[in-house]
Design a protein around this motif. Structure first.
Motif, PDB file in Angstrom:
ATOM      1  N   ILE A 163      42.363  38.096  37.850  1.00  0.00           N
ATOM      2  CA  ILE A 163      42.528  39.436  38.370  1.00  0.00           C
ATOM      3  C   ILE A 163      43.993  39.787  38.642  1.00  0.00           C
ATOM      4  CG2 ILE A 163      42.398  38.928  40.857  1.00  0.00           C
ATOM      5  CD1 ILE A 163      40.412  41.200  41.134  1.00  0.00           C
ATOM      6  N   THR A 164      44.909  38.885  38.321  1.00  0.00           N
ATOM      7  CA  THR A 164      46.290  39.022  38.776  1.00  0.00           C
ATOM      8  C   THR A 164      46.925  40.338  38.368  1.00  0.00           C
ATOM      9  OG1 THR A 164      46.553  36.619  38.695  1.00  0.00           O
ATOM     10  CG2 THR A 164      48.572  37.943  38.766  1.00  0.00           C
ATOM     11  N   GLN A 165      46.938  40.645  37.099  1.00  0.00           N
ATOM     12  CA  GLN A 165      47.630  41.854  36.641  1.00  0.00           C
ATOM     13  C   GLN A 165      46.934  43.121  37.127  1.00  0.00           C
ATOM     14  OE1 GLN A 165      50.639  41.802  35.291  1.00  0.00           O
ATOM     15  NE2 GLN A 165      50.491  39.579  35.589  1.00  0.00           N
ATOM     16  N   ALA A 166      45.607  43.088  37.162  1.00  0.00           N
ATOM     17  CA  ALA A 166      44.870  44.250  37.656  1.00  0.00           C
ATOM     18  C   ALA A 166      45.170  44.497  39.132  1.00  0.00           C
ATOM     19  CB  ALA A 166      43.374  44.045  37.453  1.00  0.00           C
ATOM     20  N   LEU A 167      45.266  43.432  39.910  1.00  0.00           N
ATOM     21  CA  LEU A 167      45.561  43.576  41.328  1.00  0.00           C
ATOM     22  C   LEU A 167      46.967  44.129  41.548  1.00  0.00           C
ATOM     23  CD1 LEU A 167      45.067  43.214  44.332  1.00  0.00           C
ATOM     24  CD2 LEU A 167      45.672  40.801  44.085  1.00  0.00           C
ATOM     25  N   THR A 184      39.572  45.874  39.957  1.00  0.00           N
ATOM     26  CA  THR A 184      38.862  45.457  38.752  1.00  0.00           C
ATOM     27  C   THR A 184      38.730  46.590  37.742  1.00  0.00           C
ATOM     28  OG1 THR A 184      36.781  45.974  39.846  1.00  0.00           O
ATOM     29  CG2 THR A 184      37.547  43.695  39.967  1.00  0.00           C
ATOM     30  N   ASP A 185      39.489  47.647  37.925  1.00  0.00           N
ATOM     31  CA  ASP A 185      39.385  48.787  37.011  1.00  0.00           C
ATOM     32  C   ASP A 185      40.195  48.620  35.733  1.00  0.00           C
ATOM     33  OD1 ASP A 185      37.665  50.138  38.586  1.00  0.00           O
ATOM     34  OD2 ASP A 185      39.146  51.499  39.452  1.00  0.00           O
ATOM     35  N   ASN A 186      41.023  47.588  35.681  1.00  0.00           N
ATOM     36  CA  ASN A 186      41.989  47.506  34.594  1.00  0.00           C
ATOM     37  C   ASN A 186      41.716  46.340  33.653  1.00  0.00           C
ATOM     38  OD1 ASN A 186      43.855  49.709  35.491  1.00  0.00           O
ATOM     39  ND2 ASN A 186      43.854  48.415  37.317  1.00  0.00           N
ATOM     40  N   GLY A 187      40.448  46.120  33.379  1.00  0.00           N
ATOM     41  CA  GLY A 187      40.118  45.119  32.373  1.00  0.00           C
ATOM     42  C   GLY A 187      39.639  43.806  32.942  1.00  0.00           C
ATOM     43  N   ILE A 229      38.781  44.762  46.259  1.00  0.00           N
ATOM     44  CA  ILE A 229      38.322  43.671  45.403  1.00  0.00           C
ATOM     45  C   ILE A 229      36.847  43.466  45.726  1.00  0.00           C
ATOM     46  CG2 ILE A 229      38.590  41.251  44.794  1.00  0.00           C
ATOM     47  CD1 ILE A 229      41.511  41.518  45.690  1.00  0.00           C
ATOM     48  N   PRO A 230      35.954  43.806  44.803  1.00  0.00           N
ATOM     49  CA  PRO A 230      34.517  43.815  45.111  1.00  0.00           C
ATOM     50  C   PRO A 230      33.943  42.410  45.213  1.00  0.00           C
ATOM     51  CG  PRO A 230      34.862  44.298  42.808  1.00  0.00           C
ATOM     52  CD  PRO A 230      36.236  44.218  43.427  1.00  0.00           C
ATOM     53  N   ASN A 231      32.657  42.346  45.476  1.00  0.00           N
ATOM     54  CA  ASN A 231      31.971  41.063  45.535  1.00  0.00           C
ATOM     55  C   ASN A 231      32.081  40.340  44.197  1.00  0.00           C
ATOM     56  OD1 ASN A 231      31.011  41.153  48.209  1.00  0.00           O
ATOM     57  ND2 ASN A 231      29.359  42.545  47.603  1.00  0.00           N
ATOM     58  N   GLY A 232      32.156  39.030  44.265  1.00  0.00           N
ATOM     59  CA  GLY A 232      32.337  38.213  43.076  1.00  0.00           C
ATOM     60  C   GLY A 232      33.435  37.207  43.310  1.00  0.00           C
ATOM     61  N   ILE A 233      33.590  36.306  42.362  1.00  0.00           N
ATOM     62  CA  ILE A 233      34.653  35.291  42.420  1.00  0.00           C
ATOM     63  C   ILE A 233      35.677  35.635  41.357  1.00  0.00           C
ATOM     64  CG2 ILE A 233      35.202  32.849  42.205  1.00  0.00           C
ATOM     65  CD1 ILE A 233      32.319  32.231  43.017  1.00  0.00           C
ATOM     66  N   PHE A 234      36.929  35.770  41.764  1.00  0.00           N
ATOM     67  CA  PHE A 234      37.986  36.165  40.844  1.00  0.00           C
ATOM     68  C   PHE A 234      39.160  35.203  40.945  1.00  0.00           C
ATOM     69  CE2 PHE A 234      35.699  39.997  42.088  1.00  0.00           C
ATOM     70  CZ  PHE A 234      35.376  40.542  40.856  1.00  0.00           C
ATOM     71  N   LYS A 235      39.720  34.854  39.816  1.00  0.00           N
ATOM     72  CA  LYS A 235      40.890  33.991  39.765  1.00  0.00           C
ATOM     73  C   LYS A 235      42.137  34.819  40.058  1.00  0.00           C
ATOM     74  CE  LYS A 235      38.205  30.682  38.223  1.00  0.00           C
ATOM     75  NZ  LYS A 235      37.796  29.567  39.102  1.00  0.00           N
ATOM     76  N   LEU A 236      43.076  34.208  40.776  1.00  0.00           N
ATOM     77  CA  LEU A 236      44.346  34.862  41.063  1.00  0.00           C
ATOM     78  C   LEU A 236      45.450  33.826  40.979  1.00  0.00           C
ATOM     79  CD1 LEU A 236      45.835  37.472  42.038  1.00  0.00           C
ATOM     80  CD2 LEU A 236      45.594  36.556  44.357  1.00  0.00           C
ATOM     81  N   SER A 237      46.337  33.982  40.013  1.00  0.00           N
ATOM     82  CA  SER A 237      47.405  33.004  39.853  1.00  0.00           C
ATOM     83  C   SER A 237      48.431  33.106  40.962  1.00  0.00           C
ATOM     84  CB  SER A 237      48.088  33.194  38.490  1.00  0.00           C
ATOM     85  OG  SER A 237      48.647  34.496  38.390  1.00  0.00           O
ATOM     86  N   GLY A 238      48.565  34.283  41.552  1.00  0.00           N
ATOM     87  CA  GLY A 238      49.507  34.503  42.642  1.00  0.00           C
ATOM     88  C   GLY A 238      49.910  35.963  42.662  1.00  0.00           C
ATOM     89  N   ALA A 239      50.263  36.469  43.848  1.00  0.00           N
ATOM     90  CA  ALA A 239      50.617  37.886  43.940  1.00  0.00           C
ATOM     91  C   ALA A 239      51.522  38.116  45.132  1.00  0.00           C
ATOM     92  CB  ALA A 239      49.366  38.754  44.059  1.00  0.00           C
TER      93      ALA A 239
END
Length: 401
Positions: free
Chosen positions: A45-49, A34-37, A67-77
């Motif tokens: 979170i896809t690009q940051a991950l 989550t450091d990249n925006g 990946i810290p606590n919270g709910i994050f969307k991920l299109s795929g990785a």
């Protein structure tokens, strides 16, 4: 630093589990996904991950992607190696797959770890596939489910451990293991509704030295399924249910399948599953082998077909059931299987008329029928098992094809 890395590599070389504590005392480089925006929960979170993984994988020191606590969307990785040092994927929060309606066509992969050595996946977090809207599709008629994403793939991963994570509501299989070696799954949870089709908990194929330990699997298909080329597999202290049980197969559908060899299933509990422990092959099959398979200390609680060998497996009538299977089954033991069966036919050993099962042993089978009417029974075909100890139901009489 060099000495500690050598210790880690030597431990894995001798087949020991790579525990994250082994590198805890080393200087671990931490990369926040989550450091990249993508800092706020509900962000994509896809690009940051992908960036965090790339940086961590390039590190020559042990690293951790967090990946810290919270709910994050991920299109795929697709998180690819090889990496330069041991790497940990530390999921503390919830990753959510793209939502889907009944017309979803998102491909067959959501998260994949590929070509990674010394990987740890941990953190207590959740891979949420958001699969419920897709489960009503009739997969049997148009094979649509084959295009739905698997929650997590492990492709050609070695000397690794996956622990303390949850797979929730996958659209297809929850976890798929292909071409892996010396990988342990422990304290893993898999959760989906009983009516979720084709949501096998963990499917293993063409992999060696895989262990599934102390885990809980609740799903709508096989809790654990083993495809061709599964060798030296240990399944221990797994609680399964609901679901379709623990299955070897189905085998023999495709040409050039690799043998299944040395499978140990022990100390497991199955609850309210449609099947118990079973080996299944297609009739009119390709040639194949499955040998040295052992089921021991299994508790059945209201389980259908608790013990089964089915070499006439033909779902949806997609085969010629009149032609025998050409998969040779040998070296099978069922030892200390106990509990209750939801079907009167509790032991069903149906082997191939062309290649009868060889060296099947039944020891201390003690099952009771949980239904209101009828007596518990067994059936054998093209097999002459060696029996000893308690046999309830009574040992079956062999029927030749």
């Amino acid at each position: 630093m060099g000495l500690k890395l050598n210790i880690i590599f030597m431990a894995a070389l001798f087949g020991l589990i790579l525990d994250s504590s082994n590198i805890a005392n080393s200087q671990i480089l931490r990369f926040e996904a989550t450091d990249n925006g993508a800092i706020l929960p509900q962000s994509d979170i896809t690009q940051a991950l992908l960036k965090a993984w790339s940086n961590a994988c390039a590190s020559t020191s042990p690293s951790k992607v967090v990946i810290p606590n919270g709910i994050f969307k991920l299109s795929g990785a697709s998180l690819e190696g090889p990496c330069n040092a041991p790497i940990e994927f530390n999921l503390q929060g919830i990753l959510q797959a793209p939502p889907a309606d009944a017309n979803f066509t998102g491909g067959d992969t959501w998260v994949a770890f590929e070509y990674v050595d010394f990987l740890t996946v941990s953190g207590g977090g959740i891979f949420d596939g958001q699969g419920k809207p897709t489960w009503g599709k009739d997969c049997a008629k148009d094979q649509y489910c084959g295009n739905l994403p698997i929650n997590v793939r492990f492709n050609y991963v070695t000397n690794s451990i996956i622990q303390d994570v949850t797979s929730l509501d996958s659209k297809q299989f929850h976890i798929n293991v292909l071409g892996c070696q010396n990988v342990t799954f422990q304290h893993v949870k898999i959760i989906a509704d009983e009516n979720s089709p084709h949501t096998d908990g963990i499917h293993i194929g063409r992999s060696t030295d895989i262990k599934i330990l102390d885990s809980n699997i609740q799903t709508g298909d096989d809790c654990i399924s083993l495809g061709d080329g599964s060798k030296h597999i240990t399944i221990a202290k797994v609680t399964c249910g609901p679901g379709h049980g623990i299955s070897i197969g189905s085998l023999g559908k495709y040409p050039n399948e690799e043998p299944v060899n040395r499978v140990d299933v022990k100390g497991c509990i199955l609850k309210n599953t449609k099947n118990g422990v079973r080996i299944k092959t297609w009739p009119d099959s390709q040639e194949g082998e499955a040998s040295d398979m052992h089921f021991e200390d299994i508790v059945m609680e209201n389980v259908g077909n608790p013990i089964m060998i089915d070499q006439e497996y033909c779902p949806w009538n997609q085969c010629d059931s009149q032609l025998p299977s050409r998969v040779q089954i040998s070296g099978v033991s069922f030892n200390n299987i106990r509990g209750t069966s939801s079907t009167a036919l509790a032991v069903k050993l149906i082997c191939s008329g062309g290649l009868p099962c060889q060296d099947v042993e039944m020891t201390d089978i003690n099952l009771k029928y949980s239904g209101e009417e009828g007596e518990i029974t067994s059936e054998c075909k093209n097999v002459k098992p060696t029996v000893s100890g308690i046999q309830n139901p009574p040992a079956c009489v062999t029927i030749e094809a």
